[in-house]
Scaffold this motif. Sequence first.
Motif, mmCIF file in Angstrom:
data_model
loop_
_atom_site.group_PDB
_atom_site.id
_atom_site.type_symbol
_atom_site.label_atom_id
_atom_site.label_comp_id
_atom_site.label_asym_id
_atom_site.label_seq_id
_atom_site.Cartn_x
_atom_site.Cartn_y
_atom_site.Cartn_z
ATOM 1 N N LEU A 236 23.815 10.764 -49.035
ATOM 2 C CA LEU A 236 22.361 10.374 -48.127
ATOM 3 C C LEU A 236 22.621 9.251 -47.242
ATOM 4 O O LEU A 236 22.057 9.276 -46.258
ATOM 5 C CB LEU A 236 21.394 10.112 -49.175
ATOM 6 N N ILE A 237 23.388 8.309 -47.797
ATOM 7 C CA ILE A 237 23.566 7.170 -46.998
ATOM 8 C C ILE A 237 24.893 7.328 -45.952
ATOM 9 O O ILE A 237 24.834 7.021 -44.947
ATOM 10 C CB ILE A 237 23.878 5.934 -48.003
ATOM 11 N N ALA A 238 25.758 8.155 -46.562
ATOM 12 C CA ALA A 238 27.106 8.265 -45.922
ATOM 13 C C ALA A 238 26.712 9.151 -44.561
ATOM 14 O O ALA A 238 27.586 8.930 -43.672
ATOM 15 C CB ALA A 238 28.126 8.657 -46.562
ATOM 16 N N PHE B 165 26.617 8.174 -36.780
ATOM 17 C CA PHE B 165 26.323 7.249 -35.759
ATOM 18 C C PHE B 165 27.744 6.414 -35.495
ATOM 19 O O PHE B 165 27.858 6.166 -34.264
ATOM 20 C CB PHE B 165 25.180 6.178 -36.067
ATOM 21 N N LEU B 166 28.573 6.365 -36.309
ATOM 22 C CA LEU B 166 29.938 5.869 -35.975
ATOM 23 C C LEU B 166 30.576 6.621 -35.138
ATOM 24 O O LEU B 166 31.378 6.168 -34.264
ATOM 25 C CB LEU B 166 30.771 5.677 -37.389
ATOM 26 N N LEU B 167 30.651 7.850 -35.400
ATOM 27 C CA LEU B 167 31.244 9.012 -34.368
ATOM 28 C C LEU B 167 30.635 9.217 -33.297
ATOM 29 O O LEU B 167 31.036 9.899 -32.193
ATOM 30 C CB LEU B 167 31.473 10.202 -35.171
ATOM 31 N N GLY B 168 29.386 8.707 -32.964
ATOM 32 C CA GLY B 168 28.640 8.632 -31.836
ATOM 33 C C GLY B 168 28.069 10.046 -31.526
ATOM 34 O O GLY B 168 27.864 10.574 -30.405
ATOM 35 N N LYS B 169 28.011 10.955 -32.463
ATOM 36 C CA LYS B 169 27.533 12.447 -32.246
ATOM 37 C C LYS B 169 25.742 12.224 -32.503
ATOM 38 O O LYS B 169 25.524 12.723 -33.420
ATOM 39 C CB LYS B 169 27.821 13.207 -33.473
ATOM 40 N N THR B 170 25.354 11.714 -31.390
ATOM 41 C CA THR B 170 23.833 11.641 -31.556
ATOM 42 C C THR B 170 23.136 12.747 -30.513
ATOM 43 O O THR B 170 21.866 12.472 -30.154
ATOM 44 C CB THR B 170 23.380 10.322 -30.958
ATOM 45 N N THR B 171 23.754 13.702 -30.399
ATOM 46 C CA THR B 171 22.975 14.778 -29.598
ATOM 47 C C THR B 171 21.928 15.585 -30.522
ATOM 48 O O THR B 171 22.136 15.303 -31.767
ATOM 49 C CB THR B 171 24.092 15.892 -29.018
ATOM 50 N N LEU B 172 21.123 16.562 -29.767
ATOM 51 C CA LEU B 172 20.052 16.867 -30.632
ATOM 52 C C LEU B 172 20.479 17.832 -31.593
ATOM 53 O O LEU B 172 20.047 17.803 -32.751
ATOM 54 C CB LEU B 172 19.330 17.863 -29.501
ATOM 55 N N LEU C 258 20.200 18.384 -43.341
ATOM 56 C CA LEU C 258 21.217 17.941 -44.409
ATOM 57 C C LEU C 258 20.837 16.688 -45.500
ATOM 58 O O LEU C 258 20.714 16.980 -46.793
ATOM 59 C CB LEU C 258 22.790 17.582 -44.212
ATOM 60 N N GLU C 259 19.964 15.907 -44.685
ATOM 61 C CA GLU C 259 19.298 14.821 -45.607
ATOM 62 C C GLU C 259 18.010 15.514 -46.326
ATOM 63 O O GLU C 259 18.000 15.091 -47.565
ATOM 64 C CB GLU C 259 18.670 13.790 -44.518
ATOM 65 N N MET C 260 17.397 16.339 -45.890
ATOM 66 C CA MET C 260 16.222 16.965 -46.553
ATOM 67 C C MET C 260 16.830 17.764 -47.585
ATOM 68 O O MET C 260 16.215 17.724 -48.815
ATOM 69 C CB MET C 260 15.565 17.818 -45.595
ATOM 70 N N VAL C 261 18.025 18.596 -47.569
ATOM 71 C CA VAL C 261 18.434 19.570 -48.710
ATOM 72 C C VAL C 261 18.823 18.548 -49.719
ATOM 73 O O VAL C 261 18.779 18.797 -51.043
ATOM 74 C CB VAL C 261 19.612 20.201 -48.074
ATOM 75 N N ILE C 262 19.422 17.431 -49.364
ATOM 76 C CA ILE C 262 20.060 16.366 -50.581
ATOM 77 C C ILE C 262 18.807 15.903 -51.188
ATOM 78 O O ILE C 262 18.760 15.634 -52.617
ATOM 79 C CB ILE C 262 20.854 15.133 -49.872
ATOM 80 N N VAL C 263 17.826 15.715 -50.476
ATOM 81 C CA VAL C 263 16.571 15.071 -51.124
ATOM 82 C C VAL C 263 15.832 15.991 -52.034
ATOM 83 O O VAL C 263 15.556 15.663 -53.098
ATOM 84 C CB VAL C 263 15.649 14.451 -50.113
ATOM 85 N N ILE C 264 15.806 17.194 -51.511
ATOM 86 C CA ILE C 264 15.103 18.195 -52.400
ATOM 87 C C ILE C 264 16.028 18.364 -53.648
ATOM 88 O O ILE C 264 15.569 18.713 -54.517
ATOM 89 C CB ILE C 264 14.986 19.497 -51.512
ATOM 90 N N SER C 265 17.412 18.569 -53.535
ATOM 91 C CA SER C 265 18.355 18.760 -54.686
ATOM 92 C C SER C 265 18.052 17.580 -55.577
ATOM 93 O O SER C 265 17.800 17.831 -56.851
ATOM 94 C CB SER C 265 19.461 18.928 -54.274
ATOM 95 N N ILE C 266 17.999 16.144 -55.087
ATOM 96 C CA ILE C 266 17.654 15.298 -56.060
ATOM 97 C C ILE C 266 16.401 15.511 -56.835
ATOM 98 O O ILE C 266 16.373 15.169 -58.010
ATOM 99 C CB ILE C 266 17.638 13.839 -55.298
ATOM 100 N N PHE C 267 15.314 15.663 -56.154
ATOM 101 C CA PHE C 267 13.947 15.894 -56.684
ATOM 102 C C PHE C 267 14.021 16.948 -57.574
ATOM 103 O O PHE C 267 13.495 16.630 -58.907
ATOM 104 C CB PHE C 267 12.948 16.341 -55.421
ATOM 105 N N ILE C 268 14.601 18.267 -57.414
ATOM 106 C CA ILE C 268 14.713 19.161 -58.350
ATOM 107 C C ILE C 268 15.434 18.753 -59.650
ATOM 108 O O ILE C 268 14.934 18.989 -60.643
ATOM 109 C CB ILE C 268 15.353 20.513 -57.752
#
Length: 195
Positions: free
Chosen positions: A25-27, A33-40, A49-59
Amino acid sequence: MHISKAIKKQKKSYRWFLASMMFLLIAFPIVVFLLGKTTLFYMSYLIFLEMVIVISIFIVINVNTIDFQCVNNKLKISTGILKKKNVILCDKVILVHTEGKHENMEIIIVTTLKIRNKFIRPITKSFFKKYPYAASEYKKIKLIKPEEIYYFTIIKSGGLRKYQLLDLIYKNCVKAVYTDLSIENIKIARGQMEI
């Protein structure tokens, strides 16, 4: 394996899963941002991906969380993150049945009293279809006391700690009938059999 060792092992793997998910979730945002991949595209994929991780933690937390105690003839069971409270009078429990084994075990409790508890439901035809073995034991009890109204509740959350709950039920609900499957799981809970 003895049940106490299995519970410790489950807690360890549970903590490892949560730690790895928190790391991801943090990495992920840091790497993006370190790779500069900030496109849409990358940002929307990152959010997904962050939502999937949060949902899996919740479950996982919701499935493994259970607290229980028996005080003054009241069995108080709280399950899930939102602490869904289930209160059962020990003297009113007439049947205890278990379905499944290990983490997937379900504890079915049949009682004659519903006290301000939305998780206790009246026995219907769906109960007979889903739990035929428990239904056959219920029919025997119903023949003895046909005038009683019976209710049931099912405990699904808690992982291997449900074995400890089953042992607590066995110690306190002395008037209840225990099915053969529940007796086998009680033996596991008491260390007389191994998983």
